[in-house]
Design a protein around this motif. Structure first.
Motif, PDB file in Angstrom:
ATOM      1  N   ASP A  80       0.814  -1.211   0.000  1.00  0.00           N
ATOM      2  CA  ASP A  80       0.000   0.000   0.000  1.00  0.00           C
ATOM      3  C   ASP A  80       0.853   1.268   0.000  1.00  0.00           C
ATOM      4  O   ASP A  80       0.412   2.326   0.413  1.00  0.00           O
ATOM      5  N   THR A  81       2.090   1.142  -0.492  1.00  0.00           N
ATOM      6  CA  THR A  81       3.018   2.266  -0.561  1.00  0.00           C
ATOM      7  C   THR A  81       3.470   2.483  -2.006  1.00  0.00           C
ATOM      8  O   THR A  81       3.777   1.523  -2.702  1.00  0.00           O
ATOM      9  N   THR A 108       1.666  13.826  -3.467  1.00  0.00           N
ATOM     10  CA  THR A 108       1.358  13.016  -2.287  1.00  0.00           C
ATOM     11  C   THR A 108      -0.136  13.053  -1.974  1.00  0.00           C
ATOM     12  O   THR A 108      -0.758  12.011  -1.738  1.00  0.00           O
ATOM     13  N   GLU A 109      -0.718  14.249  -1.983  1.00  0.00           N
ATOM     14  CA  GLU A 109      -2.136  14.390  -1.659  1.00  0.00           C
ATOM     15  C   GLU A 109      -3.027  13.748  -2.706  1.00  0.00           C
ATOM     16  O   GLU A 109      -3.988  13.051  -2.382  1.00  0.00           O
ATOM     17  N   ARG A 110      -2.720  13.963  -3.989  1.00  0.00           N
ATOM     18  CA  ARG A 110      -3.589  13.455  -5.054  1.00  0.00           C
ATOM     19  C   ARG A 110      -3.558  11.935  -5.138  1.00  0.00           C
ATOM     20  O   ARG A 110      -4.596  11.295  -5.266  1.00  0.00           O
ATOM     21  N   VAL A 111      -2.369  11.330  -5.080  1.00  0.00           N
ATOM     22  CA  VAL A 111      -2.271   9.867  -5.149  1.00  0.00           C
ATOM     23  C   VAL A 111      -2.947   9.251  -3.924  1.00  0.00           C
ATOM     24  O   VAL A 111      -3.665   8.261  -4.032  1.00  0.00           O
ATOM     25  N   GLY A 112      -2.758   9.845  -2.764  1.00  0.00           N
ATOM     26  CA  GLY A 112      -3.413   9.342  -1.559  1.00  0.00           C
ATOM     27  C   GLY A 112      -4.923   9.427  -1.646  1.00  0.00           C
ATOM     28  O   GLY A 112      -5.636   8.494  -1.267  1.00  0.00           O
ATOM     29  N   ALA A 113      -5.437  10.543  -2.165  1.00  0.00           N
ATOM     30  CA  ALA A 113      -6.881  10.746  -2.238  1.00  0.00           C
ATOM     31  C   ALA A 113      -7.546   9.868  -3.298  1.00  0.00           C
ATOM     32  O   ALA A 113      -8.604   9.289  -3.057  1.00  0.00           O
ATOM     33  N   GLY A 116      -5.586   5.865  -2.758  1.00  0.00           N
ATOM     34  CA  GLY A 116      -5.542   5.320  -1.414  1.00  0.00           C
ATOM     35  C   GLY A 116      -4.200   4.734  -1.024  1.00  0.00           C
ATOM     36  O   GLY A 116      -4.117   3.910  -0.116  1.00  0.00           O
ATOM     37  N   LEU A 117      -3.137   5.146  -1.714  1.00  0.00           N
ATOM     38  CA  LEU A 117      -1.799   4.657  -1.399  1.00  0.00           C
ATOM     39  C   LEU A 117      -1.042   5.683  -0.564  1.00  0.00           C
ATOM     40  O   LEU A 117      -1.241   6.884  -0.709  1.00  0.00           O
ATOM     41  N   ASP A 118      -0.165   5.188   0.293  1.00  0.00           N
ATOM     42  CA  ASP A 118       0.713   6.039   1.067  1.00  0.00           C
ATOM     43  C   ASP A 118       1.906   6.401   0.189  1.00  0.00           C
ATOM     44  O   ASP A 118       2.505   5.527  -0.442  1.00  0.00           O
ATOM     45  N   VAL A 119       2.234   7.688   0.120  1.00  0.00           N
ATOM     46  CA  VAL A 119       3.392   8.158  -0.646  1.00  0.00           C
ATOM     47  C   VAL A 119       4.342   8.833   0.346  1.00  0.00           C
ATOM     48  O   VAL A 119       4.202  10.019   0.633  1.00  0.00           O
TER      49      VAL A 119
END
Length: 143
Positions: A80-81, A108-113, A116-119
């Motif tokens: 999940d990273t 970081t914000e866009r990929v996470g949102a 759903g992955l942690d960057v």
């Protein structure tokens, strides 16, 4: 007449119970069949799709900065990273550090949102600097 209708209804119920094709699946509510957790499957998002999301976020973070060009990204996902590398072309002179921080934060914000992955870290590589016109710069040849 009523007894004939009830006799046929009983036959239909027995047929539906014996034939798996006509048997209704148990429902979990709202008309959807209940599927055991082990049979549900998973959603897999390809690395190239995540890279496109990252490069779009980088372009949007640099929007309006003079001399900035398209950005491209490469992504490697483990669990999940996501490890992200973004290459950008920036205008010079400008605050390169601030632009790189903005790109990193946006990716970081866009990929996470969206995915759903942690960057944990975004490697921003400035691949090219473009000379931009400064409004108060002297024009002509300098001796």
């Amino acid at each position: 007449m009523a007894s004939v209708a009830s006799e046929h209804a009983g036959e239909e119920d027995e047929a539906a119970q014996g034939d798996p094709a006509t048997r209704a699946a148990p429902t979990a509510g709202a008309g959807e069949p209940a599927v055991p957790a082990g049979e549900r499957g998973a959603t897999r998002i390809e690395d190239r799709v995540i890279a496109k999301i990252a490069s779009q976020a980088a372009r949007e973070a640099l929007l309006g900065e003079p001399g900035t060009d398209a950005a491209h990204a490469a992504v490697v996902v483990r669990g999940d990273t996501a490890r992200v590398r973004v290459g950008v072309h920036l205008g010079f002179p400008s605050d390169l550090g601030a632009q790189c921080r903005a790109v990193s934060r946006a990716v970081t914000e866009r990929v996470g949102a969206l995915v759903g992955l942690d960057v944990p870290e975004v490697a921003v590589e400035v691949e090219r600097l473009h000379a931009t016109e400064r409004p108060n710069a002297p024009r002509g040849r300098v001796r």
